[in-house]
Scaffold this motif. Structure first.
Motif, PDB file in Angstrom:
ATOM      1  N   LEU A 222      71.098  79.857  45.002  1.00 15.93           N
ATOM      2  CA  LEU A 222      71.953  78.738  44.596  1.00 15.93           C
ATOM      3  C   LEU A 222      73.142  79.239  43.776  1.00 15.93           C
ATOM      4  CD1 LEU A 222      69.370  75.996  43.597  1.00 15.93           C
ATOM      5  CD2 LEU A 222      70.599  76.259  45.735  1.00 15.93           C
ATOM      6  N   SER A 223      74.262  78.516  43.875  1.00 15.04           N
ATOM      7  CA  SER A 223      75.429  78.919  43.093  1.00 15.04           C
ATOM      8  C   SER A 223      76.248  77.707  42.687  1.00 15.04           C
ATOM      9  CB  SER A 223      76.297  79.894  43.896  1.00 15.04           C
ATOM     10  OG  SER A 223      77.347  79.215  44.527  1.00 15.04           O
TER      11      SER A 223
ATOM     12  N   ASP B 107      79.122  77.211  43.394  1.00 10.41           N
ATOM     13  CA  ASP B 107      80.037  76.828  44.468  1.00 10.41           C
ATOM     14  C   ASP B 107      79.468  75.718  45.352  1.00 10.41           C
ATOM     15  OD1 ASP B 107      81.649  78.709  43.471  1.00 10.41           O
ATOM     16  OD2 ASP B 107      81.258  80.226  45.014  1.00 10.41           O
ATOM     17  N   ASN B 108      78.162  75.605  45.403  1.00  7.78           N
ATOM     18  CA  ASN B 108      77.545  74.602  46.278  1.00  7.78           C
ATOM     19  C   ASN B 108      76.554  73.717  45.528  1.00  7.78           C
ATOM     20  OD1 ASN B 108      77.764  77.379  48.117  1.00  7.78           O
ATOM     21  ND2 ASN B 108      78.649  75.536  49.010  1.00  7.78           N
TER      22      ASN B 108
ATOM     23  N   THR C 129      75.700  70.767  45.938  1.00  3.63           N
ATOM     24  CA  THR C 129      74.838  69.861  46.722  1.00  3.63           C
ATOM     25  C   THR C 129      73.530  70.560  47.125  1.00  3.63           C
ATOM     26  OG1 THR C 129      76.047  70.379  48.748  1.00  3.63           O
ATOM     27  CG2 THR C 129      76.673  68.353  47.605  1.00  3.63           C
ATOM     28  N   ASP C 130      73.528  71.904  47.193  1.00  4.23           N
ATOM     29  CA  ASP C 130      72.264  72.603  47.452  1.00  4.23           C
ATOM     30  C   ASP C 130      71.296  72.402  46.292  1.00  4.23           C
ATOM     31  OD1 ASP C 130      73.099  73.478  49.890  1.00  4.23           O
ATOM     32  OD2 ASP C 130      73.676  75.492  49.213  1.00  4.23           O
TER      33      ASP C 130
ATOM     34  N   ARG D  22      82.730  70.685  40.725  1.00  3.77           N
ATOM     35  CA  ARG D  22      83.080  71.108  42.090  1.00  3.77           C
ATOM     36  C   ARG D  22      82.918  69.919  43.009  1.00  3.77           C
ATOM     37  NH1 ARG D  22      84.792  76.271  43.858  1.00  3.77           N
ATOM     38  NH2 ARG D  22      83.618  75.996  45.787  1.00  3.77           N
TER      39      ARG D  22
ATOM     40  N   GLU E 143      82.070  68.279  46.230  1.00  8.19           N
ATOM     41  CA  GLU E 143      81.395  68.684  47.472  1.00  8.19           C
ATOM     42  C   GLU E 143      80.519  67.533  47.954  1.00  8.19           C
ATOM     43  OE1 GLU E 143      78.802  72.495  49.132  1.00  8.19           O
ATOM     44  OE2 GLU E 143      78.215  71.542  47.266  1.00  8.19           O
TER      45      GLU E 143
ATOM     46  N   LYS F 282      77.583  66.282  51.238  1.00  9.83           N
ATOM     47  CA  LYS F 282      76.726  66.728  52.333  1.00  9.83           C
ATOM     48  C   LYS F 282      75.725  65.598  52.600  1.00  9.83           C
ATOM     49  CE  LYS F 282      75.885  71.156  51.986  1.00  9.83           C
ATOM     50  NZ  LYS F 282      75.448  72.282  51.194  1.00  9.83           N
TER      51      LYS F 282
ATOM     52  N   TYR G 138      71.873  64.857  53.450  1.00  8.86           N
ATOM     53  CA  TYR G 138      70.580  65.524  53.467  1.00  8.86           C
ATOM     54  C   TYR G 138      69.476  64.482  53.631  1.00  8.86           C
ATOM     55  CZ  TYR G 138      66.618  68.343  51.834  1.00  8.86           C
ATOM     56  OH  TYR G 138      65.420  68.998  51.732  1.00  8.86           O
TER      57      TYR G 138
ATOM     58  N   ASN H 290      78.777  65.679  44.790  1.00  9.00           N
ATOM     59  CA  ASN H 290      79.030  66.125  43.424  1.00  9.00           C
ATOM     60  C   ASN H 290      80.493  65.821  43.137  1.00  9.00           C
ATOM     61  OD1 ASN H 290      77.911  67.763  40.989  1.00  9.00           O
ATOM     62  ND2 ASN H 290      79.960  68.564  41.372  1.00  9.00           N
TER      63      ASN H 290
END
Ligand code: D5M
Ligand code: FE
Ligand code: ZN
Length: 663
Positions: A550-551, A553-554, A556-557, A604, A606, A608, A610, A617
């Motif tokens: 995980l980072s 940058d993402n 939503t993960d 950030r 973002e 998605k 799921y 976010n």
């Protein structure tokens, strides 16, 4: 425990205190108010104090109470006739000298420096005597009223004038502000939150003019105000309710038992979902058909066979050399030690996680030991894939849009004022925005004070109340046909532990329009149908820091990670504090699973989809901070996500659009 300082006391209370003094013909300075609070002269003590003051003799013409006066009255001493201490320290030595000279009838005009100092002191003294009467201003009566009101409300001292300038209105602050003008920024934000001034100023600029140089130091352009002419395509009342996260249930004594019941409640709420997941695995995998779900006390009955156990993780570690994970957990009846063979290598568990394990179990010296074949047999209370809205989940919902952003950080030097104003202008005027019915902002509305060490270097507004007043001046610009829903974040003024209660009324008092102050997390149900779950998102940061893959940058993960655990803060103790409560409100049972899950904090933008849930976010209105720069965190500021609910319900792919107002 909080120290009672004036910055923690609401404007309303400050005003009430000021009114009590006004009733006996006194004004109280900011420093005086601060001293009152330091000495805990509040409530009945304050009434006694005022009574004493009204009956006593006050030696000065100017009936303004300063810090020294409060102290003197409190200690039963007499009040000084002259308030020498109130004059700027650098002038004081000159004042002493001057006094001496006058006393000896010396000719002072010989000494240029002393003459200069003399006139300065005279000016200062004059300012102290000057009461902000109408005649200090130009002929404009609305302006006079507006200024008088502001001054009366905030105890803003004398010596400040407001005047029309070419194409605008300027506030003149004397070169050496009298001591109670603590910050021109605070003054400005107070004035700028006044709706009357807004109306008056309209398209003109509004700034602080330095009297000596004539330069306008701070430019506040409220031109956007005049564009508040939104015409929603369809007029209808917004229907919404805040559900599940009841602020009344968010307080506790914080004793050990509260922590115990918190985890017990988490275990009980999640167990049923893990049972479901295990049963699902059994139907999918014939080898697991015979597996029974047991408590640890029941293991001896079926010693050395494959069973499923459900427990709370106490400790988790990886044994690198042995290529396995070690889980120390417990259930209703006892301790369970699990050895999990590492295959994929992405398992991470936090103390307090509720999980199921499927493996060969045996009892050894009072403990249950389980051998688990792979990470796949560690079971999480994952949510099921939901039906898509287009499959008929949402019904009877009107045609409207929801705008989503986050992390405004008003008060920070890095707050992107111009971008934020552009956004407001767009909300109020554009055709595209005419169907927006809700604006959701999940936390970090202001930058706050003392959130991290040396934060003051990054702040433009040092008083947290002034930050909220500045926020108010922006939110007030937004057209009234849009419902604004706000929640607190880690930079806001409420306690940091989750769940966070809604922002208190006293910080929102400066907002003239309606704003819905919701807790963090919050569940917003629109038209008894569509659910939006918001979480500011500090837990995301802790997960990003610890979970493999995980980072920042993402984000939503990391949001998926929460849904898979059905918990909004599975990882606590580092950046995420938890409030020990009898019930774990952060568990996502089915009635909390939303259609749209919104977070902020990571700065950030973002989104998605799921398992049928739209994850967003939010962006931020704060440019990259020096801290973020050194840590390689790259924000995506100035973005707004717009969810077209009708399109969402009808199953169109382009139901979400993104606008960028960043510089
Ligand atoms: O957090 C904004 C983002 O910056 C979020 O991803 C965390 C990161 N951040 C900011 N300050 C810190 C500190 N001091 N430690 C770790 N990570 C940090 P915000 O809540 O807006 O400050
Ligand atoms: Fe933030
Ligand atoms: Zn934050």
């Amino acid at each position: 425990m909080y120290a009672l300082t004036s910055s923690l006391v609401s404007k309303k209370i400050r005003k009430e205190i000021a009114q009590k003094f006004a009733a006996i013909g006194f004004a109280i300075s900011k420093s005086g108010l601060q001293k009152l609070l330091e000495l805990s002269i509040v409530g009945r003590e304050l009434d006694k104090f005022i009574d004493k003051l009204s009956k006593g003799y006050f030696p000065r013409k100017e009936r303004v109470l300063y810090r020294e006066d409060i102290e003197a009255l409190f200690n039963g001493k007499s009040i000084k006739k002259e308030l020498i201490n109130d004059i700027e320290p650098k002038i004081k030595p000159a004042l002493d000298l001057l006094k001496e000279k006058i006393h000896h009838h010396e000719e002072i005009s010989e000494n240029k420096e002393i003459v200069e100092q003399h006139s300065k002191i005279e000016a200062l003294e004059a300012e102290k005597e000057e009461i902000p009467e109408a005649d200090t201003f130009e002929e404009d009566t609305i302006l006079q009223e507006a200024l008088k009101e502001t001054m009366a409300e905030s105890g803003i001292p004398v010596g400040i004038r407001i005047k029309r300038t070419q194409g605008g209105v300027a506030i003149e602050v004397p070169e050496d502000p009298s001591p109670s003008v603590e910050s021109t920024g605070i003054l400005l934000s107070r004035l700028s939150s006044l709706s009357k001034l807004h109306e008056l100023v309209k398209e003109e600029s509004f700034g602080i003019e330095n009297q000596s140089t004539g330069e306008v130091e701070l430019e506040y352009d409220f031109s956007v105000k005049t564009t508040k002419k939104r015409k929603p395509r369809e007029e209808f009342d917004a229907e919404y309710v805040l559900k599940h996260f009841d602020p009344q249930k968010m307080f506790s004594r914080g004793v050990e038992e509260d922590f115990i019941s918190l985890f017990r409640s988490r275990y009980e709420k999640l167990r049923k979902y893990i049972v479901d997941r295990i049963n699902r695995k059994k139907t999918l995998n014939p080898k697991l058909k015979e597996v029974r779900i047991l408590y640890s006390s029941e293991v001896s009955i079926v010693n050395n066979s494959i069973v499923a156990l459900i427990g709370v993780v106490n400790n988790f570690r990886e044994l690198k050399q042995k290529n396995m994970y070690l889980i120390d957990m417990f259930d209703r009846d006892g301790v369970i030690l699990a050895h999990v063979r590492k295959k994929r290598g992405d398992l991470i568990l936090y103390p307090g996680d509720v999980i199921g394990i499927i493996g060969r179990a045996k009892r050894s010296s009072g403990k249950v030991i389980v051998y688990v074949e792979s990470e796949d047999l560690v079971v999480f209370p994952e949510i099921n894939r939901r039906k898509l809205p287009s499959e008929g989940v949402l019904k009877d919902i009107p045609d409207f849009k929801v705008a989503i952003t986050s992390d405004i950080h008003v008060g920070s030097k890095h707050f992107m004022k111009d971008s934020f104003k552009k956004f407001i202008e767009w909300l109020n005027t554009s055709e595209e925005a005419s169907d927006i019915k809700f604006l959701i902002i999940p936390g970090d509305l202001v930058d706050g004070v003392g959130v991290y060490p040396n934060q003051e270097k990054e702040l433009e507004i040092l008083d947290v109340y002034a930050q909220y007043e500045e926020l108010a001046s922006y939110l007030d610009l937004i057209d009234d046909s849009i419902e604004i829903i706000i929640t607190p974040g880690n930079h806001d003024i409420v306690r940091p532990s989750l769940p966070q209660p809604p922002l208190p009324k006293e910080v929102l008092i400066g907002i003239s329009r309606k704003v819905v102050s919701a807790p963090n997390p919050a569940l917003i149900e629109l038209w008894g149908n569509m659910r939006i779950l918001t979480l500011h998102g500090v837990p995301l940061e802790d997960i990003i820091a610890t979970a493999p893959g995980l980072s920042h940058d993402n984000p939503t993960d990391a949001m998926k990670f929460l849904l898979d655990r059905r918990h909004l803060a599975p990882c606590y103790g580092d950046k995420t504090p938890l409030q020990p409560l009898p019930e774990d409100m952060l568990v996502m049972e089915d009635d909390v699973i939303p259609d749209v899950f919104v977070t902020g904090h990571v700065h950030r933008f973002e989104y998605k989809v799921y398992k049928g849930i739209l994850l967003i976010n939010g962006s931020t209105w704060q440019k990259q901070t020096p801290y973020q720069k050194t840590h390689g965190i790259h924000p995506i500021p100035g973005h707004v996500g717009i969810v077209d609910v009708k399109k969402y319900v009808l199953g169109y792919d382009d139901y979400i659009s993104v606008k960028n107002f960043g510089e």
